[in-house]
Design an enzyme around this catalytic site. Structure first.
Site, PDB file in Angstrom:
ATOM      1  N   ASP A   1       0.809  -1.395   0.095  1.00  0.00           N
ATOM      2  CA  ASP A   1      -0.039  -0.154   0.098  1.00  0.00           C
ATOM      3  C   ASP A   1       0.949   1.298   0.129  1.00  0.00           C
ATOM      4  OD1 ASP A   1      -2.487   1.325  -0.095  1.00  0.00           O
ATOM      5  OD2 ASP A   1      -3.073   0.389   1.749  1.00  0.00           O
TER       6      ASP A   1
ATOM      7  N   ARG B   1      -3.287  -1.615  -8.061  1.00  0.00           N
ATOM      8  CA  ARG B   1      -4.477  -0.860  -7.567  1.00  0.00           C
ATOM      9  C   ARG B   1      -4.364   0.401  -8.567  1.00  0.00           C
ATOM     10  NH1 ARG B   1      -7.356  -1.269  -3.297  1.00  0.00           N
ATOM     11  NH2 ARG B   1      -8.042   0.863  -4.287  1.00  0.00           N
TER      12      ARG B   1
ATOM     13  N   ASP C   1     -10.474   2.576  -3.440  1.00  0.00           N
ATOM     14  CA  ASP C   1     -10.973   1.587  -2.694  1.00  0.00           C
ATOM     15  C   ASP C   1     -12.201   1.304  -3.040  1.00  0.00           C
ATOM     16  OD1 ASP C   1      -8.430   1.292  -1.195  1.00  0.00           O
ATOM     17  OD2 ASP C   1      -9.276   1.516   0.736  1.00  0.00           O
TER      18      ASP C   1
END
Ligand code: NAG
Ligand code: NAG
Ligand code: NAG
Ligand code: NAG
Ligand code: NAG
Length: 439
Positions: A185, A242, A246
């Protein structure tokens, strides 16, 4: 032999008639083709041999968040118990056999401090056996274990992050635990640190000698239109990434992601390929927020996008309806297609969007998504000619993936009539007529 250019005719050994078991055979075919294509792929991707097709599995975050209260909620807190019970379900309820392979822990697994040697350590109460023992357990079920880290001072949940000077020791720790995947992340770091840190972690993982699927959240932090990261570089250092914010447990969230992917497809679509995938985030079909139609829609667009399929739902209580969607054989065949070419939105018409993905052997998947909410199914008429699916002059067979209905053979000007439910989808699997005609 199989040739990718002569897609209308296949050798007898690879052909079979449409009927019971036709797809099982396709899956075997897929295996051998995957190997061939892996050897002949032209694009450059992270060279760790992993995920030649999009990874599939399960991940804690969207459903279980940072629930660390094992006293009040022992069945649902982030703990070795939760991971083991999901691994059991994945092995015993068919998931593994459909290709769902990774069981991945997201944030909130660690102690708030590193140990005396500067290593990350799991929370001693929630992971009393340690991560290595958990990896052994997951491996004993024929599955793989994923873990989470953060390029920055802290993880997004406030646990110890990985700074530029702890990248090496953290990569070594994950490898020593025999972890198979790292989601990395990007909270609590600036753009410069990310630009140094993400490639550095890639090299550090490689240096451990253990193939570890590397999932980078980097581009999600550099958003913007058009996206501000170098996707060519990403493909050479990460297995998946990603791209965007989210996912949340709602149709609004799913639709927002779908539209962002469509708007940015000129940048995103060429970036994907075997070993390197765009990640629109977890599959929430099977959770609380989507209707039956919307669940099919999410899985369909994720299949067209060649997206990783990480479910984040409770596999212990998931409904049979959701399970049927998530284990739809042809849908998964489309998602896992060995060509590894991401699809695109090719037409928009009012509330309808037409999506198309090219598959191996001259096959295609075409989806029509209706984002309308006026309560009425929308009719749509098209043809293979209008869809530019015309290479095989003898025509194509059309199969409705969710209705599990064979629609017959279509020439390029035969009308294809559909009715698409509100916030729903029709997904067609299209293959050259000659494939099934063979003995
Ligand atoms: C490390 O990178 C080299 C060169 O790209 C590659 O051949 C090797 O398989 C990689 N090893 C791992 C464990 O990823
Ligand atoms: C990370 O920590 C360093 C050292 O304390 C500090 O200078 C830096 O601003 C922090 N970065 C972020 C993005 O929080
Ligand atoms: C980012 O962080 C690094 C290290 O903490 C610092 O040296 C640098 O000035 C920061 N860059 C920006 C653009 O804030
Ligand atoms: C993007 O990365 C690739 C691969 O590292 C590099 O060749 C290319 O020059 C980069 N493009 C830009 C615009 O920086
Ligand atoms: C079909 O090809 C034409 C000509 O290249 C193009 O304008 C059109 O957008 C394509 N349609 C689809 C559905 O791909």
């Amino acid at each position: 032999m199989i040739s990718r250019s002569s897609s209308c005719f296949l050798s007898a050994g690879l052909c079979y008639s449409l009927g019971l078991g036709w797809l099982q055979k396709d899956r075997m075919l897929l295996g051998s083709l995957g190997l061939l294509l892996a050897l002949s792929t032209l694009c450059s991707s992270l060279d760790n041999g992993l995920v030649r097709t999009p990874p599939m599995g399960w991940m804690t975050w969207e459903r279980y968040r940072c629930n660390i209260d094992c006293k009040k909620d022992p069945e649902n807190c982030i703990s070795e118990h939760l991971i083991k019970s999901m691994a059991d379900k994945m092995a015993n309820s068919g998931w593994r056999d459909f290709g769902y392979e990774y069981v991945s822990i997201d944030d909130c697994w660690s102690e708030k401090k590193r140990d005396a040697n500067g290593r990350l350590q799991p929370d001693v109460e929630r992971f009393p056996s340690g991560i290595k023992a958990l990896a052994d357990y997951v491996h004993s079920k024929g599955l793989k274990l994923g873990i989470y880290g953060d390029m920055g001072n802290y993880t997004c949940g406030g646990y110890p992050g990985t700074t530029l000077d702890t990248i090496k020791i953290d990569a070594e720790t994950f490898a020593a635990w025999e972890v198979d995947m790292l989601k990395f992340d990007g909270c609590y770091s600036n753009s410069t640190e990310k630009a140094i840190g993400y490639p550095k972690m890639s090299a550090a993982l490689n240096a451990t000698g253990r193939p570890i699927l590397y999932s980078c959240s980097w581009p999600a932090y550099e958003g913007g239109l058009p996206p501000k990261v170098n996707y060519t570089l990403l493909g050479t250092i990460c297995n998946m990434w990603r791209n965007y914010g989210d996912i949340q447990d709602s149709w609004d969230s799913v639709l927002n992601i779908i539209q962002w992917f469509a708007r940015n497809q000129d940048v995103l679509q060429p970036a994907a390929g075997p070993g390197r995938w765009n990640d629109p985030d977890m599959v929430i079909a099977g959770d609380f927020g989507l209707s039956y139609e919307q669940s099919k829609a999410q899985m369909t667009i994720w299949a067209i996008l060649a997206a990783p399929l990480f479910m984040s739902s409770d596999l212990r209580t998931i409904s049979e309806d959701a399970k049927e969607i998530l284990q739809n054989r042809i849908l998964l065949y489309i998602n896992q297609d060995a060509l590894g070419k991401q699809g695109r939105r090719v037409i928009t018409s009012g509330p309808l969007g037409v999506w198309k993905r090219e598959l191996v052997n001259g096959q295609y998947a075409v989806a029509v998504l209706n984002k309308g909410t006026d309560g009425t199914p929308k009719p749509y008429v098209t043809s293979l000619g209008l869809l530019n699916i015309t290479q095989c002059t003898e025509g194509y067979k059309l199969y409705d993936v969710f209705a599990q209905e064979f629609w017959g053979e279509f020439k390029s000007d035969t009308a294809i009539n559909m009715q698409i439910n509100p916030t729903g989808v029709v997904l067609l699997f299209i293959r050259p007529a000659s494939i099934a005609h063979h003995p």
